[in-house]
Design a protein around this motif. Structure first.
Motif, short mmCIF file in Angstrom:
data_model
loop_
_atom_site.label_atom_id
_atom_site.label_comp_id
_atom_site.label_asym_id
_atom_site.label_seq_id
_atom_site.Cartn_x
_atom_site.Cartn_y
_atom_site.Cartn_z
N ALA A 89 -17.72 -32.77 -14.80
CA ALA A 89 -18.24 -32.13 -15.76
C ALA A 89 -19.24 -31.03 -15.66
O ALA A 89 -19.92 -30.77 -14.95
CB ALA A 89 -19.35 -33.26 -16.62
N THR A 90 -19.12 -30.11 -16.80
CA THR A 90 -20.19 -28.99 -16.71
C THR A 90 -21.11 -29.08 -17.77
O THR A 90 -20.86 -30.19 -18.68
CB THR A 90 -19.32 -27.47 -17.30
N VAL A 91 -22.30 -28.52 -17.66
CA VAL A 91 -23.31 -28.55 -18.56
C VAL A 91 -23.36 -27.58 -19.76
O VAL A 91 -23.44 -26.55 -19.35
CB VAL A 91 -24.72 -28.65 -17.82
N SER A 92 -23.32 -28.15 -20.78
CA SER A 92 -23.63 -27.20 -22.16
C SER A 92 -25.01 -26.67 -22.07
O SER A 92 -25.97 -27.17 -21.64
CB SER A 92 -23.40 -28.13 -23.33
N ARG A 142 -23.17 -37.75 -17.85
CA ARG A 142 -22.04 -37.89 -16.91
C ARG A 142 -22.75 -38.11 -15.67
O ARG A 142 -23.78 -38.05 -15.13
CB ARG A 142 -21.27 -36.64 -16.85
N ALA A 182 -24.98 -33.86 -19.94
CA ALA A 182 -24.00 -32.81 -19.79
C ALA A 182 -24.12 -31.96 -20.97
O ALA A 182 -23.57 -31.06 -21.22
CB ALA A 182 -22.61 -33.47 -19.49
N ASP A 183 -24.30 -32.87 -22.29
CA ASP A 183 -24.22 -32.02 -23.37
C ASP A 183 -24.97 -32.93 -24.71
O ASP A 183 -25.36 -34.02 -24.49
CB ASP A 183 -22.60 -32.00 -23.95
N ALA A 225 -17.97 -41.22 -19.33
CA ALA A 225 -19.05 -40.44 -20.21
C ALA A 225 -19.79 -41.84 -21.01
O ALA A 225 -19.20 -42.61 -21.42
CB ALA A 225 -18.52 -39.67 -21.10
N GLN A 259 -23.44 -37.17 -11.90
CA GLN A 259 -23.73 -35.84 -11.37
C GLN A 259 -22.55 -35.41 -10.38
O GLN A 259 -22.34 -34.17 -10.31
CB GLN A 259 -25.11 -35.78 -10.41
#
Ligand code: ZN
Length: 413
Positions: free
Chosen positions: A265-268, A259, A242-243, A197, A261
């Protein structure tokens, strides 16, 4: 002006496109931290112009003053000032909770005296990157391994060879100072682990524009980021936001979590919320930026008029706090020794010097106590709560503060 210290950009630092829209011209001024020993000093002036990229909307300065000129003597020690240690503690906890395991590598670029890294658990491998030698030495002294370097692709490759990929890379209030942003990102791409990150704090353009905070605009601050322009910066390197968190620091900042691609990671959802906010505020539109510039000019006129009225009536005014943003205010609003007698500051190194550009003498707070001026022009308004408490006696005895922001105002409590 000496051209060896100055370059004029013909293309956007983020996307490389060449159409740069002129937003605000703040004239030719010396560096905002450049206090001089003698009022007769022939100061070096540089243009201070804000432009916006028509392609990716990134707001930035039209010129770059070389860091050798700006940072040749940089005395700032982060951990020794104000509320930062608590900020670092909470920041470090967040990094460990979200990204760091035993044995992982955390790199902080622009690590100053190691405040953030010093707070991490013993099991995390820590590495600071800090160009200022005296500051890096202070970090080493508190046990934070620190490389005395500017961060670029070459440094990144060397660090990766030596320490391996970084699980976290932080850069707090660093990116705004970087002229070669794409080179910086290339370095991040070299050093960041696949699931790593990249966490960045930068002042937020929404806050700058909403509150017409022109005093954060000076040569050290080259870039003013939005979520949109930050995305445009990282996407060519296969990274994405991502956030994001909004912070109160520095008049309104964002902490962006980037992050790769292809990472897991998920995107907030908050990332999309802020994109929507930026669209709703018209942040990418030139009309919005024109309105911002107009409000900045109005603030200047209002402050000048207020000080003119006070001093025409014979009142005495001194400046309170010899800060860089205070110097931006004085220079842009053309407020000099004809309006304020002197500026007081607790820092001994500044006492006896003159403010850059307007050449207002800087004196010790003792002068303020002795002279008991009618008004104190607050040049460190981010510390207003502390200052009003500290100067309660002055206020109780009839002293008044002129607070320049959000709109010029006289306060007696
Ligand atoms: Zn651009």
């Amino acid at each position: 002006m000496p051209s060896e210290y100055l370059t004029t950009r013909s293309s956007c630092r983020v996307c490389g496109e060449s159409e740069l829209y002129p937003v605000l011209d703040m004239g030719e001024v010396p560096p905002a931290n450049g206090f001089v020993d003698d009022a007769e000093t022939d100061e070096v002036l540089f243009p201070l112009e804000v432009v916006s990229c028509r392609s990716c909307s990134h707001v930035q300065l039209k010129h770059t003053v070389s860091r050798e000129f700006l940072f040749s003597d940089y005395p700032y020690f982060a951990s020794s000032s104000g509320s930062i240690p608590e900020h670092f503690r909470a920041y470090g906890e967040m990094l460990e909770r979200r990204y760091l395991d035993e044995g992982d590598l955390a790199v902080d670029i622009g690590s100053n005296d190691g405040g953030l890294l010093a707070g991490l658990s013993e099991g995390v491998r820590r590495l600071g990157v800090e160009p200022a030698e005296n500051v890096a030495a202070a970090a080493e002294e508190r046990g934070v391994p620190t490389e005395t370097e500017f961060f670029d692709p070459e440094t990144a490759r060397r660090l990766r060879d030596e320490y391996g990929p970084a699980d976290v890379i932080c850069a707090n209030n660093v990116l705004g100072h970087i002229d070669d942003l794409r080179g910086f990102l290339e370095g991040i791409d070299e050093l960041l682990a696949e699931e790593g990150a990249f966490v960045v704090e930068v002042p937020y353009l929404v806050d700058l524009v909403t509150e017409a905070q022109f005093t954060t605009i000076y040569h050290e601050h080259i870039s003013y980021f939005s979520i949109r322009s930050f995305s445009a910066l990282v996407e060519p390197y296969g990274m994405a936001i991502a956030d994001v968190e909004r912070l109160d620091r520095h008049g309104g900042s964002i902490r962006v979590h980037v992050r790769r691609q292809q990472s897991e990671a998920t995107v907030s959802e908050y990332v999309e919320d802020l994109r929507a906010l930026e669209r709703a505020r018209g942040l990418g539109e030139t009309e919005t930026l024109d309105r911002f510039a107009e409000r900045v000019r109005q603030k200047k006129d209002a402050l000048r008029q207020l000080l003119f009225e006070l001093t025409e009536d014979g009142a005495s005014v001194v400046g309170y706090g010899a800060s860089a943003k205070g110097n931006v205010l004085l220079n842009y609003c053309d407020i000099g020794p004809d309006r304020i007698d002197y500026i007081i500051d607790e820092m001994e190194a500044k006492q006896g010097t003159y403010s850059p550009g307007m050449n207002v003498p800087v004196r010790s707070p003792d002068a303020f106590r002795e002279d008991d001026p009618d008004y104190a022009l607050l040049l460190a308004w981010n510390y207003w709560d502390l200052i009003r408490e500290k100067e309660s006696e002055y206020l109780d005895d009839g002293g008044r503060f002129v607070v320049p922001t959000p709109l010029p105002d006289v306060r007696n409590e």
